[in-house]
Design a protein around this motif. Structure first.
Motif, PDB file in Angstrom:
ATOM      1  N   MET A   1       0.847  -1.195   0.000  1.00  0.00           N
ATOM      2  CA  MET A   1       0.000   0.000   0.000  1.00  0.00           C
ATOM      3  C   MET A   1       0.884   1.247   0.000  1.00  0.00           C
ATOM      4  SD  MET A   1      -2.918   1.055   2.733  1.00  0.00           S
ATOM      5  CE  MET A   1      -3.791  -0.472   2.411  1.00  0.00           C
ATOM      6  N   SER A   2       0.549   2.203  -0.836  1.00  0.00           N
ATOM      7  CA  SER A   2       1.381   3.402  -0.928  1.00  0.00           C
ATOM      8  C   SER A   2       1.245   4.265   0.305  1.00  0.00           C
ATOM      9  CB  SER A   2       0.976   4.212  -2.167  1.00  0.00           C
ATOM     10  OG  SER A   2      -0.320   4.726  -2.001  1.00  0.00           O
ATOM     11  N   ALA A   3       2.236   5.140   0.502  1.00  0.00           N
ATOM     12  CA  ALA A   3       2.181   6.054   1.639  1.00  0.00           C
ATOM     13  C   ALA A   3       0.983   6.976   1.538  1.00  0.00           C
ATOM     14  CB  ALA A   3       3.477   6.853   1.719  1.00  0.00           C
ATOM     15  N   PHE A   4       0.598   7.284   0.311  1.00  0.00           N
ATOM     16  CA  PHE A   4      -0.544   8.177   0.102  1.00  0.00           C
ATOM     17  C   PHE A   4      -1.840   7.554   0.627  1.00  0.00           C
ATOM     18  CE2 PHE A   4      -4.063   9.575  -2.618  1.00  0.00           C
ATOM     19  CZ  PHE A   4      -4.023  10.924  -2.340  1.00  0.00           C
ATOM     20  N   SER A   5      -2.127   6.326   0.194  1.00  0.00           N
ATOM     21  CA  SER A   5      -3.371   5.690   0.637  1.00  0.00           C
ATOM     22  C   SER A   5      -3.322   5.361   2.119  1.00  0.00           C
ATOM     23  CB  SER A   5      -3.633   4.417  -0.182  1.00  0.00           C
ATOM     24  OG  SER A   5      -2.554   3.506  -0.059  1.00  0.00           O
ATOM     25  N   SER A   6      -2.123   5.075   2.664  1.00  0.00           N
ATOM     26  CA  SER A   6      -2.014   4.804   4.093  1.00  0.00           C
ATOM     27  C   SER A   6      -2.410   6.015   4.910  1.00  0.00           C
ATOM     28  CB  SER A   6      -0.573   4.396   4.432  1.00  0.00           C
ATOM     29  OG  SER A   6      -0.246   3.180   3.808  1.00  0.00           O
ATOM     30  N   SER A   7      -1.983   7.181   4.475  1.00  0.00           N
ATOM     31  CA  SER A   7      -2.316   8.393   5.213  1.00  0.00           C
ATOM     32  C   SER A   7      -3.816   8.614   5.227  1.00  0.00           C
ATOM     33  CB  SER A   7      -1.601   9.606   4.599  1.00  0.00           C
ATOM     34  OG  SER A   7      -2.102   9.876   3.310  1.00  0.00           O
ATOM     35  N   ILE A   8      -4.496   8.216   4.188  1.00  0.00           N
ATOM     36  CA  ILE A   8      -5.957   8.335   4.146  1.00  0.00           C
ATOM     37  C   ILE A   8      -6.591   7.423   5.193  1.00  0.00           C
ATOM     38  CG2 ILE A   8      -8.020   7.950   2.757  1.00  0.00           C
ATOM     39  CD1 ILE A   8      -6.342   8.578   0.316  1.00  0.00           C
ATOM     40  N   ARG A   9      -6.151   6.195   5.202  1.00  0.00           N
ATOM     41  CA  ARG A   9      -6.766   5.217   6.106  1.00  0.00           C
ATOM     42  C   ARG A   9      -6.512   5.587   7.564  1.00  0.00           C
ATOM     43  NH1 ARG A   9      -8.701   0.731   3.706  1.00  0.00           N
ATOM     44  NH2 ARG A   9      -8.087   0.311   1.565  1.00  0.00           N
ATOM     45  N   ILE A  10      -5.303   5.983   7.915  1.00  0.00           N
ATOM     46  CA  ILE A  10      -4.999   6.349   9.299  1.00  0.00           C
ATOM     47  C   ILE A  10      -5.881   7.494   9.752  1.00  0.00           C
ATOM     48  CG2 ILE A  10      -3.223   7.318  10.808  1.00  0.00           C
ATOM     49  CD1 ILE A  10      -1.181   5.736   9.136  1.00  0.00           C
ATOM     50  N   ALA A  11      -6.014   8.523   8.916  1.00  0.00           N
ATOM     51  CA  ALA A  11      -6.810   9.690   9.286  1.00  0.00           C
ATOM     52  C   ALA A  11      -8.272   9.308   9.472  1.00  0.00           C
ATOM     53  CB  ALA A  11      -6.672  10.777   8.234  1.00  0.00           C
ATOM     54  N   LEU A  12      -8.776   8.444   8.591  1.00  0.00           N
ATOM     55  CA  LEU A  12     -10.179   8.084   8.671  1.00  0.00           C
ATOM     56  C   LEU A  12     -10.463   7.187   9.867  1.00  0.00           C
ATOM     57  CD1 LEU A  12     -11.104   7.517   4.936  1.00  0.00           C
ATOM     58  CD2 LEU A  12     -11.927   9.303   6.461  1.00  0.00           C
ATOM     59  N   VAL A  13      -9.568   6.250  10.155  1.00  0.00           N
ATOM     60  CA  VAL A  13      -9.779   5.391  11.303  1.00  0.00           C
ATOM     61  C   VAL A  13      -9.828   6.212  12.581  1.00  0.00           C
ATOM     62  CG1 VAL A  13      -8.718   3.602  12.745  1.00  0.00           C
ATOM     63  CG2 VAL A  13      -8.803   3.331  10.256  1.00  0.00           C
ATOM     64  N   PHE A  14      -8.900   7.183  12.671  1.00  0.00           N
ATOM     65  CA  PHE A  14      -8.885   8.058  13.842  1.00  0.00           C
ATOM     66  C   PHE A  14     -10.174   8.863  13.918  1.00  0.00           C
ATOM     67  CE2 PHE A  14      -7.987  12.235  15.707  1.00  0.00           C
ATOM     68  CZ  PHE A  14      -7.597  11.835  16.987  1.00  0.00           C
ATOM     69  N   ALA A  36     -13.544   7.796   0.334  1.00  0.00           N
ATOM     70  CA  ALA A  36     -12.103   7.997   0.408  1.00  0.00           C
ATOM     71  C   ALA A  36     -11.359   6.781  -0.101  1.00  0.00           C
ATOM     72  CB  ALA A  36     -11.694   8.323   1.840  1.00  0.00           C
ATOM     73  N   THR A  37     -11.866   5.588   0.214  1.00  0.00           N
ATOM     74  CA  THR A  37     -11.233   4.361  -0.277  1.00  0.00           C
ATOM     75  C   THR A  37     -11.315   4.284  -1.797  1.00  0.00           C
ATOM     76  OG1 THR A  37     -11.834   3.207   1.777  1.00  0.00           O
ATOM     77  CG2 THR A  37     -11.247   1.844  -0.111  1.00  0.00           C
ATOM     78  N   GLU A  38     -12.467   4.641  -2.347  1.00  0.00           N
ATOM     79  CA  GLU A  38     -12.602   4.678  -3.809  1.00  0.00           C
ATOM     80  C   GLU A  38     -11.628   5.696  -4.418  1.00  0.00           C
ATOM     81  OE1 GLU A  38     -16.617   5.480  -4.878  1.00  0.00           O
ATOM     82  OE2 GLU A  38     -17.446   3.804  -3.718  1.00  0.00           O
ATOM     83  N   GLY A  39     -11.530   6.854  -3.755  1.00  0.00           N
ATOM     84  CA  GLY A  39     -10.620   7.876  -4.254  1.00  0.00           C
ATOM     85  C   GLY A  39      -9.178   7.405  -4.264  1.00  0.00           C
ATOM     86  N   ALA A  40      -8.770   6.675  -3.204  1.00  0.00           N
ATOM     87  CA  ALA A  40      -7.396   6.171  -3.146  1.00  0.00           C
ATOM     88  C   ALA A  40      -7.136   5.183  -4.276  1.00  0.00           C
ATOM     89  CB  ALA A  40      -7.146   5.520  -1.792  1.00  0.00           C
ATOM     90  N   ALA A  45      -4.742   4.241  -9.708  1.00  0.00           N
ATOM     91  CA  ALA A  45      -4.915   3.832 -11.105  1.00  0.00           C
ATOM     92  C   ALA A  45      -4.625   4.967 -12.075  1.00  0.00           C
ATOM     93  CB  ALA A  45      -6.329   3.308 -11.317  1.00  0.00           C
ATOM     94  N   GLY A  46      -4.336   6.143 -11.559  1.00  0.00           N
ATOM     95  CA  GLY A  46      -4.025   7.280 -12.427  1.00  0.00           C
ATOM     96  C   GLY A  46      -5.229   8.076 -12.869  1.00  0.00           C
ATOM     97  N   ASP A  47      -6.408   7.774 -12.348  1.00  0.00           N
ATOM     98  CA  ASP A  47      -7.620   8.530 -12.693  1.00  0.00           C
ATOM     99  C   ASP A  47      -7.772   9.652 -11.661  1.00  0.00           C
ATOM    100  OD1 ASP A  47     -10.004   9.478 -13.624  1.00  0.00           O
ATOM    101  OD2 ASP A  47     -11.044   7.538 -13.581  1.00  0.00           O
ATOM    102  N   PHE A  48      -6.947  10.677 -11.796  1.00  0.00           N
ATOM    103  CA  PHE A  48      -6.846  11.708 -10.768  1.00  0.00           C
ATOM    104  C   PHE A  48      -8.088  12.585 -10.688  1.00  0.00           C
ATOM    105  CE2 PHE A  48      -2.393  11.047 -12.302  1.00  0.00           C
ATOM    106  CZ  PHE A  48      -1.971  10.289 -11.221  1.00  0.00           C
ATOM    107  N   ARG A  49      -8.731  12.831 -11.817  1.00  0.00           N
ATOM    108  CA  ARG A  49      -9.930  13.674 -11.809  1.00  0.00           C
ATOM    109  C   ARG A  49     -11.048  13.011 -11.013  1.00  0.00           C
ATOM    110  NH1 ARG A  49     -10.681  18.846 -12.436  1.00  0.00           N
ATOM    111  NH2 ARG A  49      -9.260  18.786 -14.224  1.00  0.00           N
ATOM    112  N   GLU A  50     -11.299  11.730 -11.249  1.00  0.00           N
ATOM    113  CA  GLU A  50     -12.334  11.023 -10.503  1.00  0.00           C
ATOM    114  C   GLU A  50     -11.942  10.873  -9.037  1.00  0.00           C
ATOM    115  OE1 GLU A  50     -15.422   9.992 -11.202  1.00  0.00           O
ATOM    116  OE2 GLU A  50     -15.179  11.127 -13.050  1.00  0.00           O
TER     117      GLU A  50
END
Length: 285
Positions: A1-14, A36-40, A45-50
Motif C-alpha cells: 500500500m502506498s504512503a498516500f493511501s495509508s495516510s488516508i486510512r490512518i486519518a479516517l480510522v482516527f 475515500a477508499t474509492e478515491g485512493a 490507477a491514475g484517474d486523478f480527476r475522478e
C-alpha cells in the motif's frame, strides 16, 4: 500500500474512532470512508480527476484535513492547478495544525502550480502575470530544486523585458531617413526660388508697361531705365533654372523614396525558446 493511501486510512480510522455514536452520524462517517477508499484506488490507477471528485464528496461528509489535502493533490496531478491553488489557500487557513507531511504536500502544490503558471505566462508573453506568479511562489518558500526553477524563470522574464538589439538590416534602413527631409527641403526651396523669380519678373514687366518705351519713343531717362529692365532677363533665366532644378530634385527624391524604393525591411529580433522547466508534474505522493 502506498504512503498516500495509508495516510488516508490512518486519518479516517482516527476520525471514526472519535466520531459520535448516533446512527446517522455513523452512516456519514462510513460513507466518507467508502468514498475515500474509492478515491485512493482511483488515484493509484491514475484517474486523478475522478479521485478528486471522490475526496471532495468525502470531505463534504467528514471535515478532515487529510481528505482536503488528498483532493488538492489529486487536482494537481490532474493538471487542474487553478482549483488546486484555491483549495490549497483554504487548507492553509483552516488547518494550520495539520500534520507537517500533509502541509508539505500542499506547499509543494502551491509552489509548483505558481511556477507552472509563470512558465506558461512567459510562453504567451504575459510578463506581468509571470512576475506575479513568481513572486507568489517566492513568498511561499522553496525546497530542493524549486529555487533553481524560480531563478531560471526569473532570468527568462528579465531577458524578455530587456530592450531588443537592433538588427543590422533595420539599422541600414534607418540610414535612408534623410531622403524625405532632403526631398521636401529641396522641393520647398525650388518652389520659393521660382516664386520669387516670377514675382520680380512681373514687377519689372509692370514697370516696363508704365514707362511705355516698348510702343513709343521715350526720353533718355526712361529709356535707360527700360533698357536696364530688359537686362534682367538673364537673372530670370538663372532663377527659373535654379528653382526648377531644386524642385525637380526634391520631387524626384520623394518619388524614389515613397514609390520606387519598395524593398521590404526585414527586422530579425532575437527570440527565446520555450523553456521546459516545470513542464512536468514531478512530485510523488
Amino acid at each position: 500500500m502506498s504512503a498516500f493511501s495509508s495516510s488516508i486510512r490512518i486519518a479516517l480510522v482516527f476520525a471514526l474512532m472519535v466520531s459520535s455514536l448516533p446512527a446517522q452520524a455513523q452512516e456519514k462517517d462510513d460513507r466518507a470512508y467508502e468514498l475515500a477508499t474509492e478515491g485512493a484506488k482511483l488515484f493509484g490507477a491514475g484517474d486523478f480527476r475522478e479521485a478528486a471528485s471522490r475526496f471532495e464528496e468525502a470531505y463534504a461528509l467528514l471535515k478532515d484535513s487529510v481528505l482536503l489535502k488528498n483532493q488538492i493533490v489529486s487536482l494537481y496531478k490532474a493538471q487542474d492547478c487553478g482549483t488546486a491553488l484555491d483549495l490549497a489557500y483554504q487548507y492553509d487557513i483552516s488547518y494550520r495544525d495539520a500534520p507537517p507531511t500533509d502541509r508539505e504536500d500542499v506547499r509543494k502544490v502551491r509552489v509548483d502550480c505558481n511556477l507552472l503558471a509563470a512558465n506558461t505566462a512567459l510562453e504567451y508573453g504575459k510578463l506581468d502575470i509571470a512576475d506575479e506568479s513568481l513572486q507568489r511562489a517566492k513568498a511561499i518558500g522553496f525546497q530542493g530544486d524549486e529555487e533553481k526553477r524560480y531563478v531560471d524563470l526569473s532570468a527568462q522574464l528579465k531577458a524578455k523585458r530587456a530592450p531588443k538589439s537592433v538588427d543590422p538590416i533595420e539599422a541600414e534602413s534607418d540610414s535612408n531617413a534623410w531622403r524625405p527631409l532632403v526631398g521636401w527641403s529641396l522641393s520647398g526651396v525650388g518652389l520659393a526660388v521660382v516664386g520669387i523669380t516670377a514675382g520680380f519678373q512681373y514687377s519689372d514687366y509692370q514697370k516696363g508697361v508704365d514707362l511705355g518705351c516698348a510702343t513709343k519713343p521715350c526720353l533718355a531717362g526712361p529709356r535707360a531705365e527700360y533698357d536696364d529692365l530688359k537686362d534682367n532677363t538673364t537673372a530670370y533665366v538663372v532663377g527659373y533654372s535654379v528653382g526648377g532644378l531644386a524642385l525637380a530634385g526634391g520631387v524626384g527624391l520623394l518619388v524614389y523614396h515613397y514609390i520606387l524604393d519598395t524593398e521590404d525591411t526585414v527586422v530579425v529580433a532575437p527570440t527565446l525558446g520555450a523553456d521546459a522547466v516545470g513542464a512536468s508534474l514531478q512530485f510523488k505522493f
